[in-house]
Design a protein around this motif. Structure first.
Motif, PDB file in Angstrom:
ATOM      1  N   PRO A 285       0.806  -1.225   0.000  1.00 20.38           N
ATOM      2  CA  PRO A 285       0.000   0.000   0.000  1.00 20.38           C
ATOM      3  C   PRO A 285       0.840   1.276   0.000  1.00 20.38           C
ATOM      4  O   PRO A 285       1.843   1.393   0.715  1.00 20.38           O
ATOM      5  CB  PRO A 285      -0.815  -0.102   1.300  1.00 20.38           C
ATOM      6  N   CYS A 286       0.395   2.243  -0.792  1.00 20.42           N
ATOM      7  CA  CYS A 286       1.006   3.564  -0.868  1.00 20.42           C
ATOM      8  C   CYS A 286      -0.113   4.599  -0.741  1.00 20.42           C
ATOM      9  O   CYS A 286      -0.996   4.668  -1.601  1.00 20.42           O
ATOM     10  CB  CYS A 286       1.746   3.722  -2.193  1.00 20.42           C
ATOM     11  N   TRP A 287      -0.088   5.401   0.322  1.00 16.58           N
ATOM     12  CA  TRP A 287      -1.140   6.373   0.558  1.00 16.58           C
ATOM     13  C   TRP A 287      -0.843   7.714  -0.106  1.00 16.58           C
ATOM     14  O   TRP A 287       0.325   8.087  -0.297  1.00 16.58           O
ATOM     15  CB  TRP A 287      -1.302   6.602   2.062  1.00 16.58           C
ATOM     16  N   VAL A 288      -1.907   8.432  -0.420  1.00 15.84           N
ATOM     17  CA  VAL A 288      -1.790   9.801  -0.917  1.00 15.84           C
ATOM     18  C   VAL A 288      -1.804  10.761   0.265  1.00 15.84           C
ATOM     19  O   VAL A 288      -2.631  10.624   1.175  1.00 15.84           O
ATOM     20  CB  VAL A 288      -2.931  10.130  -1.901  1.00 15.84           C
ATOM     21  N   VAL A 289      -0.877  11.725   0.263  1.00 15.89           N
ATOM     22  CA  VAL A 289      -0.741  12.670   1.375  1.00 15.89           C
ATOM     23  C   VAL A 289      -1.321  14.031   1.001  1.00 15.89           C
ATOM     24  O   VAL A 289      -1.445  14.382  -0.179  1.00 15.89           O
ATOM     25  CB  VAL A 289       0.738  12.847   1.789  1.00 15.89           C
ATOM     26  N   LEU A 290      -1.656  14.791   2.048  1.00 16.77           N
ATOM     27  CA  LEU A 290      -2.085  16.182   1.927  1.00 16.77           C
ATOM     28  C   LEU A 290      -1.454  16.973   3.069  1.00 16.77           C
ATOM     29  O   LEU A 290      -1.237  16.426   4.158  1.00 16.77           O
ATOM     30  CB  LEU A 290      -3.609  16.305   2.049  1.00 16.77           C
TER      31      LEU A 290
ATOM     32  N   GLY B 230      -1.383   0.420   9.088  1.00 20.66           N
ATOM     33  CA  GLY B 230      -1.947  -0.162   7.880  1.00 20.66           C
ATOM     34  C   GLY B 230      -0.933  -0.835   6.977  1.00 20.66           C
ATOM     35  O   GLY B 230      -1.303  -1.355   5.922  1.00 20.66           O
ATOM     36  N   GLY B 231       0.330  -0.830   7.369  1.00 20.11           N
ATOM     37  CA  GLY B 231       1.351  -1.455   6.546  1.00 20.11           C
ATOM     38  C   GLY B 231       1.717  -0.655   5.310  1.00 20.11           C
ATOM     39  O   GLY B 231       2.225  -1.208   4.324  1.00 20.11           O
ATOM     40  N   VAL B 232       1.498   0.647   5.360  1.00 18.15           N
ATOM     41  CA  VAL B 232       1.800   1.515   4.222  1.00 18.15           C
ATOM     42  C   VAL B 232       3.322   1.628   4.065  1.00 18.15           C
ATOM     43  O   VAL B 232       4.028   1.905   5.035  1.00 18.15           O
ATOM     44  CB  VAL B 232       1.159   2.907   4.423  1.00 18.15           C
ATOM     45  N   VAL B 233       3.812   1.438   2.853  1.00 19.19           N
ATOM     46  CA  VAL B 233       5.262   1.395   2.629  1.00 19.19           C
ATOM     47  C   VAL B 233       5.814   2.677   2.015  1.00 19.19           C
ATOM     48  O   VAL B 233       7.026   2.883   1.985  1.00 19.19           O
ATOM     49  CB  VAL B 233       5.652   0.202   1.738  1.00 19.19           C
TER      50      VAL B 233
ATOM     51  N   ARG C  56      11.598   8.539   7.198  1.00 20.38           N
ATOM     52  CA  ARG C  56      12.235   8.033   5.981  1.00 20.38           C
ATOM     53  C   ARG C  56      11.246   7.225   5.139  1.00 20.38           C
ATOM     54  O   ARG C  56      11.593   6.187   4.561  1.00 20.38           O
ATOM     55  CB  ARG C  56      13.474   7.208   6.317  1.00 20.38           C
ATOM     56  N   LEU C  57      10.022   7.736   5.076  1.00 21.70           N
ATOM     57  CA  LEU C  57       8.986   7.087   4.281  1.00 21.70           C
ATOM     58  C   LEU C  57       9.076   7.630   2.857  1.00 21.70           C
ATOM     59  O   LEU C  57       8.895   8.829   2.633  1.00 21.70           O
ATOM     60  CB  LEU C  57       7.611   7.383   4.875  1.00 21.70           C
ATOM     61  N   PRO C  58       9.368   6.797   1.874  1.00 21.74           N
ATOM     62  CA  PRO C  58       9.589   7.292   0.516  1.00 21.74           C
ATOM     63  C   PRO C  58       8.401   8.081  -0.028  1.00 21.74           C
ATOM     64  O   PRO C  58       7.237   7.704   0.169  1.00 21.74           O
ATOM     65  CB  PRO C  58       9.825   6.017  -0.290  1.00 21.74           C
TER      66      PRO C  58
ATOM     67  N   LEU D  93      12.411   1.150   0.653  1.00 19.27           N
ATOM     68  CA  LEU D  93      11.315   0.783   1.531  1.00 19.27           C
ATOM     69  C   LEU D  93      11.810   0.324   2.884  1.00 19.27           C
ATOM     70  O   LEU D  93      11.125   0.490   3.893  1.00 19.27           O
ATOM     71  CB  LEU D  93      10.461  -0.327   0.901  1.00 19.27           C
ATOM     72  N   ARG D  94      13.017  -0.194   2.954  1.00 18.23           N
ATOM     73  CA  ARG D  94      13.597  -0.584   4.244  1.00 18.23           C
ATOM     74  C   ARG D  94      14.008   0.628   5.062  1.00 18.23           C
ATOM     75  O   ARG D  94      14.194   0.509   6.264  1.00 18.23           O
ATOM     76  CB  ARG D  94      14.816  -1.482   4.026  1.00 18.23           C
ATOM     77  N   CYS D  95      14.157   1.797   4.420  1.00 18.65           N
ATOM     78  CA  CYS D  95      14.561   2.995   5.149  1.00 18.65           C
ATOM     79  C   CYS D  95      13.633   3.260   6.316  1.00 18.65           C
ATOM     80  O   CYS D  95      14.062   3.698   7.386  1.00 18.65           O
ATOM     81  CB  CYS D  95      14.577   4.211   4.225  1.00 18.65           C
TER      82      CYS D  95
END
Length: 253
Positions: A75-80, A100-103, A132-134, A247-249
Motif C-alpha cells: 500500500p502507498c497512501w496519498v498525502v495532503l 496499515g502497513g503503508v510502505v 524516511r517514508l519514501p 522501503l527498508r529505510c
C-alpha cells in the motif's frame, strides 16, 4: 542485453481503481495481478485512484480494504498538508499509515491545489523525512526547482520522481547531480538509451522500476530495462533491489 528471467521486478508505480476519463480496465486487484503475472512482475507498490481523483482519506482506506488479502500489493497512501484537516496532523497520519502497513506515500500537489515545497507542506515533509517514508510524485505535479529544493532541505527523505517523459533529461540530470536522495522511475523514461546513460552517469542505484499501471503499458518499462545494456547486477538493482532498499529505510527510523 540483460538476462530477463534472472531479474526480479517490483513495480514502484501502480494503481487500483477506475479512472473517470480513461478506460484502462476494471481497476480490481484481479485485473492488476493478472497483468503483473503476464509481465513477470512479482510485487507492486499501489495507490488507489480514488485517493488521487476523489478524496485521499477515503481512497487510502479503500486501498487497505481492497489490498488486505493481497501480499503482492504494497500500500502507498496519498498525502495532503494539514491545512484543511482532511488527514489530520502528520504524526497521526504516519501512525495510521504504519498500522496499515503503508510502505510509501504519493503527492499530487498540482491536482490537489498546494505547493509541495511551500510552508503548508513543511510539517508533513519534516515528518516523512524523520520516518524516511519514501515520497513518490509525478514530474508534472511540480517543477524540477521544487524537487531540488525539497530534496536539499529534507536530505533524509527518499524521493522518487515518476513519469518524467523523454524530454526531461537535462533538468533531471542536474537535479540528480546536485542531490543524493532523488530517484527516477522508468515510467515514461523512453529516451533512446536513457536508462543506460543515467546509470552510467549517476549510478544504477538512482533508477527505480515503475510501470505506471494501468494508465501506461507496462511493457514500456519492462522492455526498457530488460533490453538495456545494464549488466545483470545493475538490472537486478533497478528491477527491485533499489526499491527494496528505499522501503527498508522506514524500518530504520
Amino acid at each position: 542485453m540483460t538476462s530477463g528471467p534472472g531479474v526480479e521486478l517490483i513495480d514502484a508505480n501502480a494503481m487500483l481503481g477506475r479512472l473517470p476519463t480513461t478506460d484502462v480496465g476494471g481497476g480490481s486487484t484481479a485485473d492488476l495481478t493478472k497483468t503483473m503475472d503476464r509481465m513477470g512482475i512479482r510485487q507492486a507498490v499501489v495507490t488507489h485512484t480514488a485517493a488521487w481523483r476523489h478524496d485521499p482519506p477515503t481512497g487510502n482506506r479503500l486501498l487497505l480494504r481492497e489490498a488486505a488479502d493481497q501480499p503482492r500489493l504494497l500500500p502507498c497512501w496519498v498525502v495532503l498538508p494539514d491545512t484543511c484537516g482532511e488527514t489530520g496532523p502528520p504524526e497521526r497520519f504516519l501512525a495510521e499509515a504504519e498500522r496499515g502497513g503503508v510502505v510509501a506515500v504519493r503527492a499530487y500537489p498540482a491536482d490537489h491545489g498546494y505547493h509541495l515545497g511551500g510552508r503548508s507542506a513543511a510539517r508533513l515533509l519534516d515528518a516523512l523525512a524523520e520516518a524516511r517514508l519514501p515520497l513518490f510524485v509525478d514530474a508534472e505535479q511540480l517543477t524540477w526547482t521544487e524537487v531540488e529544493q525539497i530534496a536539499t532541505v529534507h536530505a533524509d527523505l527518499p524521493i522518487v520522481v515518476c513519469r518524467t517523459g523523454y524530454r526531461a533529461l537535462r533538468e533531471l540530470a542536474g537535479v540528480l547531480a546536485r542531490t543524493g536522495n532523488v530517484h527516477v522511475d522508468l515510467s515514461g523514461l523512453s529516451s533512446h538509451l536513457g536508462v543506460d546513460w543515467l546509470a552510467e552517469r549517476f549510478g544504477a542505484e538512482r533508477l527505480i522500476f515503475g510501470t505506471g499501471l494501468p494508465v501506461r503499458d507496462p511493457a514500456d518499462a519492462v522492455t526498457g530495462l530488460l533490453w538495456s545494456e545494464l549488466d545483470d547486477v545493475q538490472a537486478a538493482a533497478v528491477g527491485g533491489g533499489n526499491l527494496r532498499r528505499l522501503l527498508r529505510c522506514q524500518e530504520a527510523a
